[in-house]
Every structure is written in structure tokens, then in C-alpha cells.
Design a protein around this motif. Structure first.
Motif, short mmCIF file in Angstrom:
data_model
loop_
_atom_site.label_atom_id
_atom_site.label_comp_id
_atom_site.label_asym_id
_atom_site.label_seq_id
_atom_site.Cartn_x
_atom_site.Cartn_y
_atom_site.Cartn_z
N TRP A 1 -4.93 2.49 5.69
CA TRP A 1 -4.99 3.88 5.26
C TRP A 1 -3.81 4.71 5.79
O TRP A 1 -3.46 5.74 5.20
N SER B 1 -7.55 4.19 14.65
CA SER B 1 -7.87 2.96 13.92
C SER B 1 -8.21 1.84 14.88
O SER B 1 -9.13 1.06 14.62
N PHE C 1 0.80 4.05 -3.08
CA PHE C 1 0.29 5.40 -2.84
C PHE C 1 1.39 6.43 -2.63
O PHE C 1 1.11 7.63 -2.55
N ALA D 1 -1.01 4.40 3.47
CA ALA D 1 -1.50 4.96 2.21
C ALA D 1 -1.33 6.48 2.16
O ALA D 1 -1.07 7.05 1.09
N ILE D 2 -1.43 7.15 3.31
CA ILE D 2 -1.30 8.61 3.30
C ILE D 2 0.15 9.06 3.52
O ILE D 2 0.42 10.26 3.56
N TYR E 1 -5.94 -0.63 9.26
CA TYR E 1 -4.79 0.26 9.39
C TYR E 1 -4.14 0.62 8.06
O TYR E 1 -3.22 1.42 8.02
N ASN F 1 3.47 11.32 -1.98
CA ASN F 1 2.13 10.77 -1.93
C ASN F 1 1.35 11.17 -3.17
O ASN F 1 1.57 12.25 -3.73
N VAL G 1 0.84 -1.21 0.00
CA VAL G 1 0.00 0.00 0.00
C VAL G 1 0.87 1.25 0.00
O VAL G 1 0.61 2.22 -0.73
N TYR G 2 1.92 1.22 0.82
CA TYR G 2 2.83 2.37 0.91
C TYR G 2 3.48 2.67 -0.44
O TYR G 2 3.54 3.83 -0.87
#
Length: 310
Positions: A156, A107, A73, A159-160, A154, A83, A69-70
Motif C-alpha cells: 500500500w 506496516s 497506481f 500504491a499511495i 507493504y 496518483n 504497484v507503483y
């Protein structure tokens, strides 16, 4: 950059503190029944199972899922990890750790709350609540199946733009705090009660008293419970009854781990309506199509109405 999960050092401390509390309780008459041997054996068995499964699931979560995910994004653009929303991904400054810990706690609140609100998730989480004892042994009485879906709550955060390794450490810190909450030997903590999730608040969370059920879902903070209406202070004039209203009545770890799934299956067979079947699996625990059983919110609402009528 890599960091060691603090739980690596926490596990030996967990066992030492359980032994200390057990020994202390057995030598003091007022808490002599704090531990029951069969119950402790069941809790430790499930704790060992979690410890065996955790490295596998956390490796998948940390190295595969969070990292995937990291990377998706937060691609590297012109040598800078950026990002997709346009800001530079976060580094390792001290304030980034604090922010990540706060987001982790947010979370955790929703992960924990949904474990109580969605029956299929409750079937995994009920393991932790199934003992009628509240002690440090209960703290390691964890369901094995929660390990597989917890990371989804978790995703997200990386992701940000927060590095996955920071999040994994924050998850470990959260678990350390949660463990030590499971003791009756620490009372209210004064000023800390205003914003921390404390030992007495967690006693409320583990109670099956109607007014206490589905309260205090926070990790190390209580602010989210206060914000979203699930906070409840301990009333020291009320005798607490720990555990769940529909207990497995067994010390067999396999029965403790699976009994609620069996009950869900049996309830789904009560109606041919597919919506009813869905609600028995994914509605709130206690939901029924014919009103034969009630959810906690329904019971609490009826109780309040009855009290007003008196």
C-alpha cells in the motif's frame, strides 16, 4: 533514482557484533551461558539460508511487486507522475523519507502482530522465537518462508505514491534496528523508552512468560503497541524465560523451519468439520475445537481471573 539497501553493509557488522558479544559473554561468568554452540550453529544456518533467499525475494518484491504497484497506481500524466487519487506522487525530499519510515514501521507492526495471531504465519515466524537464548545470534535466526509474504503488508505504501526504492531502504533500516535489539547487555534507555522500541521491550517480546506473550510487536517505535493495546514494560523483578511453549526440541534447521507446519497438519486431522480445519490453520495459535488447548488471550484472561479470585 536508485539507492543501496543498508543491509548490504549491515550483514558484516552483524557477524562482527555476534562474535564480539559471544567473546564477551564467555569471559564473564554471569553471562557465560548466553550462547550455546549448537543453538548458535542452528541460528547461523538459518541466517545464511535467509541471506541466500533474500536477494531473490527482495528482487521480486522491490523490482517487480513494488514497482508494478507503483506504476499501476501512479501513472505518468502529462509528464507528471500522479496518483490515481489525484495528488502528485511523492519525490525524494527529506521529509518524504521520514514519513515513509513511519509508514514502514506501521506496516511492520501489523505484519509482526499477524505473525503471532495467525497460526499459518506463526508457523513461519516461530523459527525466530524457537531458541531459549536471547542474544545477537538469535537475531539472525529467521524463518525462510516469511520472506515470501512480508512484501504484501507493504504494497500500500508505493500504491499511495512513495517510490519503491525509498521503501526498500526503509525496510533495511528497520532490519538494522531490529537486529541490535537482541541483546541483554543494554538496559532501559531513559527518555527513549517513551517512544522507541528498546532492548528491554524486545526481551519482553521474546519471553514465554504468560504476562509477556504476544506483546511489543513494534519495529523501532513503540507507539503502535501503545495505541493498539499490545505494549508491555519489562518488570525487572520477574525472571524471564525465553523461547516458545511448544519448542521444536531440535538443532536441525529443517525441523526448526517446518515443525509447526507438521503440527498444524496433525491438528487439522482431529476434526472432520471444515471450519475447525480452517481455524487450526488460520486461527490464533493454540485454538482448538474442543478446548484441549488455548490461545494466549484465553490463557491470559484465565490467569487474570484466577489472580482476582485470590
Amino acid at each position: 533514482m536508485s539507492f543501496t539497501n543498508p543491509l548490504v553493509y549491515g550483514v558484516p557488522c552483524f557477524l562482527a557484533l555476534i562474535l564480539l558479544e559471544l567473546t564477551y559473554s564467555k569471559h564473564h561468568e554471569e553471562k557465560k551461558d548466553l550462547y550455546k554452540w549448537k543453538d548458535l550453529a542452528a541460528s547461523l544456518s538459518m541466517g545464511v539460508g535467509s541471506a541466500i533467499l533474500a536477494p531473490l525475494t527482495k528482487t521480486i518484491a522491490a523490482i517487480v511487486l513494488f514497482e508494478f504497484v507503483y506504476e499501476i497506481f501512479n501513472p505518468v500524466i502529462d509528464g507528471v507522475r500522479t496518483n490515481i487519487m489525484g495528488w502528485e506522487s511523492f519525490g525524494y525530499a527529506w521529509y518524504i523519507w521520514i514519513i515513509c519510515q513511519l509508514l514502514d514501521d506501521f506496516s511492520y507492526y501489523w505484519f509482526h502482530r499477524q505473525n503471532h495471531n495467525v497460526r499459518f504465519l506463526w508457523a513461519a515466524h516461530i523459527v525466530h522465537h524457537s531458541s531459549d537464548n536471547f542474544n545477537l545470534g538469535t537475531a539472525v535466526r529467521n524463518g525462510w518462508f516469511t520472506l515470501f509474504y512480508k512484501p504484501l503488508f507493504y504494497m500500500w505504501i508505493p500504491a499511495i505514491g512513495f517510490p519503491p526504492e525509498i521503501l526498500v531502504v526503509c525496510l533495511g533500516i528497520e532490519s538494522l534496528w531490529q537486529f541490535q535489539l537482541h541483546t541483554v547487555y543494554i538496559g532501559k534507555l531513559g527518555f527513549l523508552e517513551k517512544f522507541m522500541n528498546t532492548h528491554t521491550m524486545h526481551q519482553v517480546h521474546h519471553a514465554q512468560n504468560i504476562e509477556y506473550m504476544d506483546k511489543n510487536h513494534g519495529g523501532f517505535l513503540n507507539i503502535f503497541d501503545k495505541m493498539f493495546g499490545t505494549w508491555k514494560e519489562l518488570d525487572e523483578t520477574i525472571d524471564i524465560k525465553y523461547g516458545v511453549t511448544h519448542a521444536p526440541n531440535s538443532y536441525n534447521p529443517l525441523i526448526i523451519l517446518t515443525h509447526e507446519y507438521k503440527d498444524i497438519w496433525n491438528d487439522m486431522k482431529k476434526s472432520k468439520n471444515w471450519y475447525h480445519k480452517f481455524m487450526y490453520a488460520f486461527g490464533a495459535p493454540g485454538w482448538s475445537h474442543d478446548g484441549s488447548t488455548l490461545t494466549i488471550k484465553q490463557i491470559q484472561k484465565l490467569t487474570k481471573a484466577e489472580q482476582r479470585a485470590l
